[in-house]
Scaffold this motif. Structure first.
Motif, PDB file in Angstrom:
ATOM      1  N   TYR A  36       0.848  -1.172   0.000  1.00  0.00           N
ATOM      2  CA  TYR A  36       0.000   0.000   0.000  1.00  0.00           C
ATOM      3  C   TYR A  36       0.894   1.235   0.000  1.00  0.00           C
ATOM      4  O   TYR A  36       1.984   1.244   0.580  1.00  0.00           O
ATOM      5  N   LYS A  38       0.858   5.440   0.870  1.00  0.00           N
ATOM      6  CA  LYS A  38       0.103   6.420   1.627  1.00  0.00           C
ATOM      7  C   LYS A  38       0.748   7.794   1.530  1.00  0.00           C
ATOM      8  O   LYS A  38       1.914   7.980   1.906  1.00  0.00           O
ATOM      9  N   GLU A  42      -4.039  11.349   3.713  1.00  0.00           N
ATOM     10  CA  GLU A  42      -4.910  10.492   2.909  1.00  0.00           C
ATOM     11  C   GLU A  42      -4.879   9.081   3.463  1.00  0.00           C
ATOM     12  O   GLU A  42      -3.966   8.709   4.208  1.00  0.00           O
ATOM     13  N   GLY A  43      -5.874   8.278   3.095  1.00  0.00           N
ATOM     14  CA  GLY A  43      -5.848   6.876   3.470  1.00  0.00           C
ATOM     15  C   GLY A  43      -4.904   6.090   2.587  1.00  0.00           C
ATOM     16  O   GLY A  43      -4.571   6.514   1.486  1.00  0.00           O
ATOM     17  N   PRO A  44      -4.436   4.942   3.059  1.00  0.00           N
ATOM     18  CA  PRO A  44      -3.590   4.086   2.223  1.00  0.00           C
ATOM     19  C   PRO A  44      -4.346   3.631   0.982  1.00  0.00           C
ATOM     20  O   PRO A  44      -5.554   3.392   1.025  1.00  0.00           O
ATOM     21  N   PHE A  46      -4.161   0.819  -2.320  1.00  0.00           N
ATOM     22  CA  PHE A  46      -3.559  -0.415  -2.789  1.00  0.00           C
ATOM     23  C   PHE A  46      -2.666  -0.153  -3.992  1.00  0.00           C
ATOM     24  O   PHE A  46      -3.027   0.604  -4.899  1.00  0.00           O
TER      25      PHE A  46
END
Lengths: 116, 113
Positions: A36, A38, A42-44, A46
């Motif tokens: 992942y 990041k 922000e969110g991780p 894929f």
């Protein structure tokens, strides 16, 4: 006990060169591995994954290599770009793990900085 | 736009107060997760739910509770917040237990004073 380990908290690479991020795991029940990416605030997201039946998976500039005997995987980014600067998390999962089926175990992350 | 939303974006909270972090997904995913991210510690699982109506404990469940009344929502509650719960909280979901890729929300930054 950390079952997925990223021993390098940071990596600095020049633009255009190869970035190699490493990950080790201890649990032999893991059979699927993910990376992942990041960015701050922000969110991780894929990036790429690999099943234990393979030893390599490629997607554009990103390639993941898996060495099951060494319980080691690596993410190669070629060529590295400034926009690749982010924290990269390695994660592992096992198919048959009872009540935590499908749970991801994460490493602590590696901060990649790609400089011009 | 399909995905996961979290609310609030950030919150400053006095110790001892109760707080619920909200998470909603519109992808009809069965499994949902709550993580906390702390510097140098990566992502640690707090609680999870493999399907609506069921929940389970992760690595660091103490001081947190969850519920899963329906497929879309997975709130995380801090009954009595403590400063050690200062962190960034991420909600994630995936289609089902046998799938591997999790999709993450944008996170909630929580500060407990």
């Amino acid at each position: 006990d950390q079952q997925v380990k990223q021993n390098s908290p940071s990596l600095s690479v020049q633009e255009g060169r190869i970035s190699i991020l490493n990950c080790d795991y201890t649990n032999s029940m893991f059979d699927y591995f993910l990376w992942y990416k990041k960015y701050p605030a922000e969110g991780p997201t894929f990036l790429i994954s690999i099943s234990s039946i393979k030893d390599k998976n490629e997607d554009g500039r990103f390639t993941v290599f898996l060495n099951k005997s060494a319980k080691h995987l690596s993410l190669h980014i070629v060529p590295s770009q400034p926009g690749d600067s982010a924290v990269y998390f390695c994660a592992a999962s096992g198919v048959n793990r009872g009540s935590t089926l499908g749970r991801l175990y994460f490493g602590r992350g590696t901060q990649l900085t790609v400089w011009p | 736009i399909a995905g996961i939303t979290q609310a609030p974006t950030s919150q400053i909270l006095a110790a001892g107060r109760r707080m619920t972090l909200r998470c909603t997904q519109d992808m009809r995913h069965n499994a949902m997760y709550w993580y906390r991210q702390d510097l140098g510690l990566g992502l640690r699982l707090i609680h999870y739910s493999n399907t609506a109506g069921t929940t389970g404990k992760g690595e660091v469940p103490d001081g947190y509770s969850v519920s899963r009344a329906n497929t879309d929502d997975f709130p995380l509650t801090l009954a009595s917040a403590v400063p050690s719960q200062t962190s960034v909280y991420f909600c994630a979901s995936k289609q089902g237990p046998s799938y591997n890729e999790q999709f993450f929300g944008p996170g909630t930054r929580l500060t407990v004073l």
